[in-house]
Enzyme design. Sequence first.
Site, PDB file in Angstrom:
ATOM      1  N   GLU A 185       0.848  -1.193   0.000  1.00 56.57           N
ATOM      2  CA  GLU A 185       0.000   0.000   0.000  1.00 56.57           C
ATOM      3  C   GLU A 185       0.884   1.245   0.000  1.00 56.57           C
ATOM      4  OE1 GLU A 185      -2.775   0.350   3.244  1.00 56.57           O
ATOM      5  OE2 GLU A 185      -3.751   2.058   2.295  1.00 56.57           O
ATOM      6  N   GLY A 239       3.560   2.390  10.831  1.00 55.18           N
ATOM      7  CA  GLY A 239       3.293   1.607  12.026  1.00 55.18           C
ATOM      8  C   GLY A 239       3.079   0.131  11.728  1.00 55.18           C
ATOM      9  N   ALA A 240       2.194  -0.137  10.774  1.00 55.10           N
ATOM     10  CA  ALA A 240       1.845  -1.521  10.472  1.00 55.10           C
ATOM     11  C   ALA A 240       1.014  -1.557   9.201  1.00 55.10           C
ATOM     12  CB  ALA A 240       1.039  -2.126  11.619  1.00 55.10           C
ATOM     13  N   MET A 241       0.771  -2.785   8.715  1.00 56.33           N
ATOM     14  CA  MET A 241       0.027  -2.921   7.455  1.00 56.33           C
ATOM     15  C   MET A 241      -0.905  -4.119   7.516  1.00 56.33           C
ATOM     16  SD  MET A 241      -0.543  -1.799   4.436  1.00 56.33           S
ATOM     17  CE  MET A 241      -1.830  -2.624   3.500  1.00 56.33           C
ATOM     18  N   GLU A 284      -5.214  -2.784  12.839  1.00 52.68           N
ATOM     19  CA  GLU A 284      -4.928  -3.622  11.663  1.00 52.68           C
ATOM     20  C   GLU A 284      -5.898  -4.792  11.597  1.00 52.68           C
ATOM     21  OE1 GLU A 284      -3.070  -2.060   9.735  1.00 52.68           O
ATOM     22  OE2 GLU A 284      -2.157  -0.747  11.229  1.00 52.68           O
TER      23      GLU A 284
END
Length: 882
Positions: A128, A268-270, A305
């Site tokens: 992304e 941060g995260a996906m 998430e």
Amino acid sequence: MRTENGRIIHLADYRRTDFVLERVDLTFELDPTATKCTSRMLFHRRDDAAADAPLVLDGDELTMTGLLFDGMSMEPERFTEEDDVLTIRDLPATGSFEITVETEINPEANTKLMGLYRTNGIYCTQCEAEGFRRITYFYDRPDVLCVYTVNIIADRKSCPLLLSNGNFLGGAGYGEDLHFAAWFDPHPKPSYLFALVAGDLGVVEDAFTTMSGREVALKIYVEHGKEPRAAYAMDALKRSMKWDEEVFGREYDLDIFMIVAVSDFNMGAMENKGLNVFNDKYVLADPETATDQDYANIEAIIAHEYFHNWTGNRITCRDWFQLCLKEGLTVYRDHEFSADQRSRAVKRIAEVRHLKAEQFPEDAGPLAHPVRPTKYREINNFYTTTVYEKGSEVTRMIATILGRDLFKKGMDLYFERHDGDAATIEDFVKCFEEASGRDLSQFSLWYHQAGTPLVSLSSSYDQSKGRLTLDIEQMVPPTPGQSAKEPMHIPLRFGLLSADGSEACPSSVDGAEMTGDVLHLTKRRQTVTFAGIGARPVVTLNRGFSAPVNLHFEQSPADLAHVARHDSDLFARWQALNDLAMPNLVEASRSARAGKAVEVNPLLAETLVMLAADPALEPAFRAQALALPSEADIARELGSNNDPDAIRAGREAVLAAVASAGKATFVQLFDAHSPSGPFAPTAEAAGQRALRNAALAYLAIAEATPARAAGTFAEAGNMTDLSAALTVLAHRFPDAAETARALETFRSRYADNALVIDKWLSIQSTIPGEAALGRVKALLQSPDFNRKNPNRMRALVGTFAFSNPTGFNRADGEGYRFLAEQILEIDRKNPQLAARILTSMRSWRSLEEGRADHARNALRQIAAADKLSPDVSDIVERMLKG
Ligand code: B3K
Ligand code: ZN
């Protein structure tokens, strides 16, 4: 030639693709510098597409080694590969056909951390928004959904673990040194949710039984030896899964849910389907190395998430303009989750502080944009606090306007109607309109008009008629590209307090719709009257921060103190305390600038100390009450011609007055909340620590010696207390021997824990005053500083620029010149990171002339540089223009 830099994408140009992608089979032969990717895609032409329309696929810095049509090498005259676009002509008008694209990728050389890259020997992906096109030519856009099969072939020894989305199909040896694994994801998804991870990692395993009784395997992968530090993340995951079932009725939909923690990550995260990839900062925690804030962040991000599985993955975005459809909604969901897990009021205060500190300045500066923008140059620059946090507030307002039951009805309709879709904001809003029968067209302006609305009120009370009148005016300030604005639908939670603190209930309300305690403002100007009010009430407004607006309401300090003491809404009590403090702080900064003595209203210190000492209130709230508005908050209130040194000097004077007035109370609080029993990362225990550390910060001022902080540092049994004490030492006594010793103890104790060393870097980079820049430069030069790691860069350079107002905004402009050099250097390797850190200068126009000149020159220096990435040039040009 198409210049990537200048191309602007417009929402109005949205068009479906000419071809439908039915499925894709990907095979990866992993190699650190020469990975082979083979992508077999099955397409058919849409009925309404032109019979000669070519297939146009996106790429980015790709090396294509083969192109096949139905298994046969493609004739060169049937395709062109130009400017990162693959165009294939002469394709069948009807029926399915297969296109195979072979590419070669160098994961080791991928410093942008987009696409396939290697971090600490682990292969991982980030797709992304547009990273998949760095793996292969593809319809790399969120409205193209299909099922994926993924085969991974890699060295058995260095990559025992081969992961991708969906369910595991099987694996086996492959020749002498290699092995392979196959994964199939039955849920159609867009390419941005694709993920692959391979390497050698440790695992923490657990299981979750869903509400319909299905067993889901849960796995969190971390570096070997760090498994115990993933226990809290696992606990947060299970709580998130349960909560989403109970509150939103959403159940998980694969046999397995995996999280992988990596150390080099741009954000941060996906939320990749079934295989979330996390920055290790938001997975790893134990009492010795993580603060209470770290625990809270981990809980929130794990939840965020996970919640994306429904809001983002099952229902995704039609195009990137709709980003808030998944992000704003998912932030709202994670906020609600944390509020349910912890203290709702304290969580709300923290959210609003964050919103005001990050989103309000964005909305008031050159980077302002609507929650649902209509154009962009670089989509990565639109993962902003406006899209996320203001997007969440807009969702919250829908819930406020509709009430709990109708909001739930609307959400259920959204899930039912759009499951499997790539949807739009209009689709989303329509579900709530249909569920409630309420017209939300005026409300929808929240998605389209940028800028923080300003609501100005004045009140008058007529004793003889028992009537209170409010004259209300709303104004949305002009923002780049939007000079004229329409009045908005603003839902204000509202109350009238009697002298004894009880709620005064009007017999009737005229001039505005009122539902429950929500006053609906819809006009540029409106006069609202409340009848049947026997004595002059004290107005309390925007309880719970029901609308993300700025309020101008002249209230006497006595009235504000009354709200701070008596309101039934804890958030409103905190807000009133801030409103009581702000004029003091603004005045103090003006006095400091004029070289005059600062005067502090004794009512402020008195109210503040009283709330801090009130045992009926939860400690976490009392700690929040003690935190005066920050230097950045004061700068925002002043609005223009800001001198950060004067703001700090004024605020310091107010702090000193509070510290001295409350000294005895702070000593009591410090002693009464000494740590007892084993560490627990609960909200209650965190609140005790926060209150004690807030008292410590005041005592360092009142006692003017590092002794107490040094003692706390020496005795601290957890990272929260240790880093709080170190912060007090470094920020209050930068030159003391105790500080030097503590910094060195901290460094040597945690030298092999990069995440803890980040705290050490941030604490030093935020030491106020001119000398900060020298410290930051020295730390940057130290031989073990890893410039390539985004966490390290953010901890040192990012924190300095974002969170050290006096250090960064030096009057001589050296802070800006330093940042410009850093941005240019970072940009060569990692444009996304460079662009993000550069946004720290978004409020440069509100500085006094001398600093603003220096800031402008630094921005111009960046703008004039050669080979600027689209990410940085987009930000710098908007900052210079807007
Ligand atoms: N969706 C990702 C963010 C991707 C950022 C791309 N530049 C994480 C999140 O919001 O959950
Ligand atoms: Zn998100």
